[in-house]
Write a protein that holds these residues in place. Structure first.
Motif: not given
Ligand SMILES: [Zn+2]
Ligand SMILES: [Zn+2]
Length: 469
Positions: A283-305
């Protein structure tokens, strides 16, 4: 030009005959078409409307033609006479009666021949033409090109675009787009046009404060006056927001997962200034700061649909204090199939219905997933217990949009509206427009199954009534 104006309260409609923009009227036809209709009654109209584009000085011939005619010319006379449509009669001659050019009126004396049973009756009549300004499509396009000097293009390049919908709501409720002269919905984003670069910069700053943004800016010189040295340039901003939305499944690259101290599969809780994620196993929750995100971006593997339903068949209790358990599930649509083992920290019981992502036979190109060895990829990742089927009678509200369009069947909008119904906190920052029906229900004190309580919608009613058309 039809300008985009956020404060506008009167809705424009299209003339049902020729399609020009007009204010609504009982027949929903423009003046030009209305007077034309009159002619069908057999009477010669005393007055007709001519649409005239002041910019290129052309006259409108419905539905779509625009022609230039010299004042008092034969061409103009022909155009005028063609506009008189009288049943069972023929216009045989016509001539201009002099009018003052500033009056924006033309007068034509016409001769009309009408065949009766015994003879041909000749009739003389005067028709007055009122010139009304209407910008033609060509001039409209030209003006639009000239009037904006900055464009802000917001993009969410992803299969699901609910974070974009969320951003649209923030823009709307905080009126962040004030100063925008035009707005266009794009396939994977929105374009805002500004005639003032400061207003555009303010808008860009707002978006940057709201979500993790990757900003691109280009400036193009459009014209330069060699005498005065005056330059006119256009600035374009492209703002990319993360291609991730609530409850999308993310497969993290090993390095980032290691950094965050999580497993490789995470679920997006929400995208705000930071990206909030929860581990799919613990149940571990984490936050990725916005600035850091765009340095090493990741994408969604599967969308909610792509969420599917599973039924819990068995739970393996490894030890008493275990937070993460191995659970055996089968797809709800095929309960006779083989049980699939997966690790989860969601408190579940045998027989529960649970939503999750199936990762077998996945046809997605994803570097992080490729990087994982085949045997480490689980067959199923569980997301949450399926909400109990408490069906609401009908939806008593709609979402306020920057541009009202046909949203029937738009899966993203539907899912976003469900998220709003489930999340009271989210509701405080979005534009909810209650149906008229809410008022009646409230007055009658009628109980209705509604995901957003009628009392809450009533509070909205007083605040939105005055600003929503
Ligand atoms: Zn019309
Ligand atoms: Zn024009």
């Amino acid at each position: 030009m039809q300008r985009y104006n956020p404060q506008r309260t009167v809705t424009s409609i299209l003339c049902c005959k020729c399609g020009v923009l007009i204010e609504p009227n009982p027949g929903n036809v423009c003046g030009e078409c209305f007077t034309e209709e009159l002619g069908h009654s057999g009477e010669i109209p005393a007055m007709l409307v001519l649409h005239h584009c002041r910019n290129c000085e052309r006259y409108h011939i419905p539905p779509k033609k625009w022609v230039y005619c010299e004042p008092e010319s034969l061409d103009l006379l022909k155009l005028c006479m063609q506009r008189i449509k009288v049943k069972d009669a023929k216009i045989t001659d016509g001539s201009f009666i002099w009018t003052e050019s500033h009056s924006r009126r033309l007068q034509v004396r016409v001769l009309v021949d009408r065949d009766t049973e015994t003879a041909t009756v000749r009739q003389e009549a005067t028709v007055e033409y009122v010139l009304q300004n209407l910008q033609c499509k060509d001039c409209e396009r030209l003006m639009a090109e000239k009037t904006w000097c900055a464009i802000v293009q917001i993009r969410q390049r992803a299969e699901g675009r609910r974070t974009l919908l969320y951003l649209e709501q923030l823009i709307l409720t905080q009126n962040a787009h004030r100063g925008a002269t035009d707005f266009k919905m794009r396939r994977n984003g929105m374009d805002f046009y500004f005639s003032d670069k400061n207003a555009a910069n303010r808008f860009v700053a707002f978006i940057e404060c709201t979500l993790p943004v990757k900003k691109g800016r280009t400036e193009k010189l459009v014209s330069e006056d060699t005498h005065t040295g005056e330059r006119f340039s256009k600035a374009s901003y492209v703002l990319d927001i993360p291609p991730i939305s609530k409850e999308d499944l993310i497969c993290l690259p090993k390095s980032i997962a290691h950094q965050l101290g999580t497993s490789r599969f995470l679920l997006c809780l929400r995208v705000r200034k930071n990206i909030h994620l929860v581990d799919c196993e613990t149940p571990r929750k984490v936050e990725v700061p916005g600035l850091q995100y765009w340095k090493t971006p990741f994408v969604a593997l599967l969308s909610k649909s792509r969420l599917c339903s599973f039924v819990v068949r068995d739970i393996e209790d490894e030890w008493e204090a275990a937070v993460t358990k191995t659970v055996y599930v089968v797809p709800e649509e095929n309960v006779d199939s083989q049980e699939i083992a997966t690790r989860t920290s969601i408190p579940l019981c045998v027989g529960d219905c649970v939503l999750g992502y199936s990762l077998t036979h996945l046809n997605t190109q994803n570097d992080a997933l490729e990087e994982m060895r085949e045997d480490r990829v689980p067959d199923v990742v569980l997301v949450k217990k399926k909400p109990l089927g408490k069906k609401q009678d009908r939806r008593l509200w709609r979402l306020k949009r920057l541009q009202n369009g046909d949203e029937a069947g738009c899966q993203d909008t539907e899912m976003f509206m469900e998220e709003i119904e489930e999340d009271k906190e989210l509701r405080s920052s979005v534009g909810i427009v209650p149906n008229e029906e809410v008022l009646e229900l409230w007055e009658r004190g009628e109980e209705v199954a509604s995901s957003i309580p009628v009392s809450e919608l009533m509070e909205r009613f007083s605040s939105t009534m005055n600003i929503d058309g």
